[in-house]
Design a protein around this motif. Sequence first.
Motif, mmCIF file in Angstrom:
data_model
loop_
_atom_site.group_PDB
_atom_site.id
_atom_site.type_symbol
_atom_site.label_atom_id
_atom_site.label_comp_id
_atom_site.label_asym_id
_atom_site.label_seq_id
_atom_site.Cartn_x
_atom_site.Cartn_y
_atom_site.Cartn_z
ATOM 1 N N PHE A 15 25.596 38.929 48.530
ATOM 2 C CA PHE A 15 25.995 40.330 48.659
ATOM 3 C C PHE A 15 26.583 40.861 47.355
ATOM 4 C CE2 PHE A 15 29.490 43.338 49.696
ATOM 5 C CZ PHE A 15 28.707 44.405 50.113
ATOM 6 N N LEU A 16 27.499 40.112 46.755
ATOM 7 C CA LEU A 16 28.112 40.574 45.508
ATOM 8 C C LEU A 16 27.083 40.652 44.376
ATOM 9 C CD1 LEU A 16 31.514 38.677 45.657
ATOM 10 C CD2 LEU A 16 31.048 41.068 46.237
ATOM 11 N N GLU A 17 26.145 39.716 44.349
ATOM 12 C CA GLU A 17 25.092 39.786 43.332
ATOM 13 C C GLU A 17 24.183 40.985 43.571
ATOM 14 O OE1 GLU A 17 23.179 35.970 43.267
ATOM 15 O OE2 GLU A 17 24.669 35.131 41.884
ATOM 16 N N ALA A 18 24.003 41.390 44.827
ATOM 17 C CA ALA A 18 23.206 42.586 45.119
ATOM 18 C C ALA A 18 23.874 43.834 44.550
ATOM 19 C CB ALA A 18 23.010 42.732 46.627
ATOM 20 N N ILE A 19 25.192 43.828 44.497
ATOM 21 C CA ILE A 19 25.930 44.967 43.948
ATOM 22 C C ILE A 19 26.031 44.889 42.435
ATOM 23 C CG2 ILE A 19 28.171 46.148 43.914
ATOM 24 C CD1 ILE A 19 28.622 45.165 46.745
ATOM 25 N N TRP A 20 26.389 43.716 41.916
ATOM 26 C CA TRP A 20 26.791 43.596 40.519
ATOM 27 C C TRP A 20 25.787 42.883 39.625
ATOM 28 C CZ3 TRP A 20 31.930 41.921 43.011
ATOM 29 C CH2 TRP A 20 32.696 43.066 43.314
ATOM 30 N N GLY A 21 24.703 42.403 40.170
ATOM 31 C CA GLY A 21 23.686 41.769 39.361
ATOM 32 C C GLY A 21 23.647 40.264 39.558
ATOM 33 N N GLU A 22 22.482 39.689 39.378
ATOM 34 C CA GLU A 22 22.299 38.258 39.607
ATOM 35 C C GLU A 22 23.237 37.440 38.739
ATOM 36 O OE1 GLU A 22 18.762 34.871 39.534
ATOM 37 O OE2 GLU A 22 18.283 36.976 39.170
ATOM 38 N N GLY A 23 24.011 36.583 39.377
ATOM 39 C CA GLY A 23 24.939 35.725 38.665
ATOM 40 C C GLY A 23 26.305 36.337 38.432
ATOM 41 N N TYR A 24 26.496 37.589 38.854
ATOM 42 C CA TYR A 24 27.771 38.277 38.620
ATOM 43 C C TYR A 24 28.477 38.509 39.947
ATOM 44 C CZ TYR A 24 26.447 39.034 33.794
ATOM 45 O OH TYR A 24 26.107 38.831 32.487
ATOM 46 N N LEU A 25 29.725 38.031 40.045
ATOM 47 C CA LEU A 25 30.518 38.192 41.252
ATOM 48 C C LEU A 25 31.676 39.158 41.045
ATOM 49 C CD1 LEU A 25 30.634 34.484 42.508
ATOM 50 C CD2 LEU A 25 28.903 36.251 42.918
ATOM 51 N N SER A 26 31.632 39.903 39.957
ATOM 52 C CA SER A 26 32.588 40.973 39.689
ATOM 53 C C SER A 26 31.870 42.040 38.866
ATOM 54 C CB SER A 26 33.832 40.441 38.969
ATOM 55 O OG SER A 26 33.504 39.946 37.692
ATOM 56 N N PRO A 27 32.441 43.254 38.805
ATOM 57 C CA PRO A 27 31.677 44.394 38.281
ATOM 58 C C PRO A 27 31.553 44.442 36.762
ATOM 59 C CG PRO A 27 33.876 45.094 38.920
ATOM 60 C CD PRO A 27 33.736 43.660 39.377
ATOM 61 N N GLY A 28 30.556 45.194 36.315
ATOM 62 C CA GLY A 28 30.427 45.534 34.904
ATOM 63 C C GLY A 28 29.305 44.848 34.166
ATOM 64 N N GLY A 29 28.811 43.727 34.714
ATOM 65 C CA GLY A 29 27.687 43.054 34.088
ATOM 66 C C GLY A 29 27.980 42.587 32.682
ATOM 67 N N PRO A 30 26.931 42.316 31.905
ATOM 68 C CA PRO A 30 27.116 41.802 30.549
ATOM 69 C C PRO A 30 27.846 42.778 29.631
ATOM 70 C CG PRO A 30 24.800 42.327 30.977
ATOM 71 C CD PRO A 30 25.500 42.397 32.291
ATOM 72 N N GLU A 31 27.740 44.084 29.928
ATOM 73 C CA GLU A 31 28.421 45.070 29.084
ATOM 74 C C GLU A 31 29.939 44.922 29.171
ATOM 75 O OE1 GLU A 31 24.400 46.258 30.170
ATOM 76 O OE2 GLU A 31 26.161 45.865 31.418
ATOM 77 N N GLU A 32 30.432 44.692 30.385
ATOM 78 C CA GLU A 32 31.876 44.532 30.543
ATOM 79 C C GLU A 32 32.349 43.218 29.939
ATOM 80 O OE1 GLU A 32 35.756 45.791 31.997
ATOM 81 O OE2 GLU A 32 33.939 46.691 31.188
ATOM 82 N N VAL A 33 31.548 42.175 30.025
ATOM 83 C CA VAL A 33 31.892 40.918 29.353
ATOM 84 C C VAL A 33 32.056 41.147 27.856
ATOM 85 C CG1 VAL A 33 31.081 38.594 28.779
ATOM 86 C CG2 VAL A 33 30.782 39.482 31.106
ATOM 87 N N SER A 34 31.142 41.903 27.264
ATOM 88 C CA SER A 34 31.233 42.198 25.830
ATOM 89 C C SER A 34 32.487 42.994 25.504
ATOM 90 C CB SER A 34 29.993 42.975 25.376
ATOM 91 O OG SER A 34 28.830 42.174 25.472
ATOM 92 N N ARG A 35 32.877 43.895 26.411
ATOM 93 C CA ARG A 35 34.093 44.675 26.171
ATOM 94 C C ARG A 35 35.340 43.789 26.252
ATOM 95 N NH1 ARG A 35 30.891 49.019 28.678
ATOM 96 N NH2 ARG A 35 31.337 48.178 30.752
ATOM 97 N N VAL A 36 35.355 42.835 27.175
ATOM 98 C CA VAL A 36 36.488 41.904 27.254
ATOM 99 C C VAL A 36 36.611 41.116 25.950
ATOM 100 C CG1 VAL A 36 37.399 39.862 28.433
ATOM 101 C CG2 VAL A 36 36.363 41.704 29.766
ATOM 102 N N LEU A 37 35.477 40.769 25.347
ATOM 103 C CA LEU A 37 35.447 39.964 24.125
ATOM 104 C C LEU A 37 35.505 40.797 22.853
ATOM 105 C CD1 LEU A 37 32.663 37.453 25.201
ATOM 106 C CD2 LEU A 37 35.093 36.907 24.893
ATOM 107 N N GLU A 38 35.660 42.082 22.979
ATOM 108 C CA GLU A 38 35.614 42.979 21.815
ATOM 109 C C GLU A 38 36.584 42.508 20.726
ATOM 110 O OE1 GLU A 38 36.390 47.722 20.908
ATOM 111 O OE2 GLU A 38 35.927 47.054 22.943
ATOM 112 N N LEU A 40 36.364 39.666 19.086
ATOM 113 C CA LEU A 40 36.359 38.213 18.951
ATOM 114 C C LEU A 40 34.958 37.719 18.628
ATOM 115 C CD1 LEU A 40 38.576 37.091 21.981
ATOM 116 C CD2 LEU A 40 39.293 37.640 19.641
ATOM 117 N N ASP A 41 34.877 36.710 17.774
ATOM 118 C CA ASP A 41 33.598 36.096 17.411
ATOM 119 C C ASP A 41 33.558 34.698 18.005
ATOM 120 O OD1 ASP A 41 31.269 35.198 16.313
ATOM 121 O OD2 ASP A 41 31.941 35.300 14.228
ATOM 122 N N LEU A 42 32.643 34.474 18.939
ATOM 123 C CA LEU A 42 32.525 33.177 19.605
ATOM 124 C C LEU A 42 31.582 32.222 18.884
ATOM 125 C CD1 LEU A 42 34.036 34.661 21.828
ATOM 126 C CD2 LEU A 42 32.465 33.685 23.496
#
Length: 260
Positions: A15-38, A40-42
């Motif tokens: 259900f959560l993947e249907a809302i937020w995308g395959e493999g994502y259990l919280s909102p924002g997708g890869p774009e929000e991940v990038s914002r969290v890491l803004e 920082l260079d991994l």
Amino acid sequence: MADPEDLYDQQHIAFLEAIWGEGYLSPGGPEEVSRVLEGLDLTGKRVLDIGCGSGAITLSLALDHGAAHVVGVDVEEPVCAAARARISAEGAGDRVNIQHVSPGSFAFDDRTFDVVFSKDSIIHIPDKDFLAREVFRVLRPGGWLAASDWLISHDNPPSPEMAAYIKLEALDFAIASPARYHNALTDAGFTSINLRNRNTWYADIASAELAWLIGPERATLSDTFGKDFIDHSVETWQAMVRVLKSGEHCPHHILGQRPA
């Protein structure tokens, strides 16, 4: 902490993947991940992902953000199994490792990681001070904590509306304020601490999610996940939107550095 096996089953994951995308259990997708890491260079770094869920973010930290090696940990075996399958399908087992863990201290030596990441999972950990100390311990000098989490705007008891939302979620929410997070990080020794309020961003998204849940797709969703499940989800989203709009529910980005 509640029994982790009671939190997310396959129905909730789907259900959560249907809302937020395959493999994502919280909102924002890869774009929000990038914002969290803004900022920082991994590249070439060793990263710990706390609460890795079903693995899309853990995989992305390596494949999209250049981490040399990522260890994802989670207290739930169903999501760990989903994450392992995803990583195996991508052929990324040499760079990404998933570990099913029990609540408590990290099973890692001091100064093991360059970055500790977490996406909307720390809410399940009641003792923020203990967590901050553990993150500080496993970070190398100069390393960073970069996370997002669900926060409450104050240190008082939740309003009736917030209490109703937390009850509907039926999760082991150990929700805390920005001040509590800041104090926990400061007491653990972190510097360059920054907490960024994401309330406005998610209030808009959650309203759109609610509109989708109650819109033309509702019958199909009920067929797929069960009418009672979707009815409860709609009630939960309605309660969540109310406390997002009031500002009491305030997702944040959380950043802190272990001094070099």
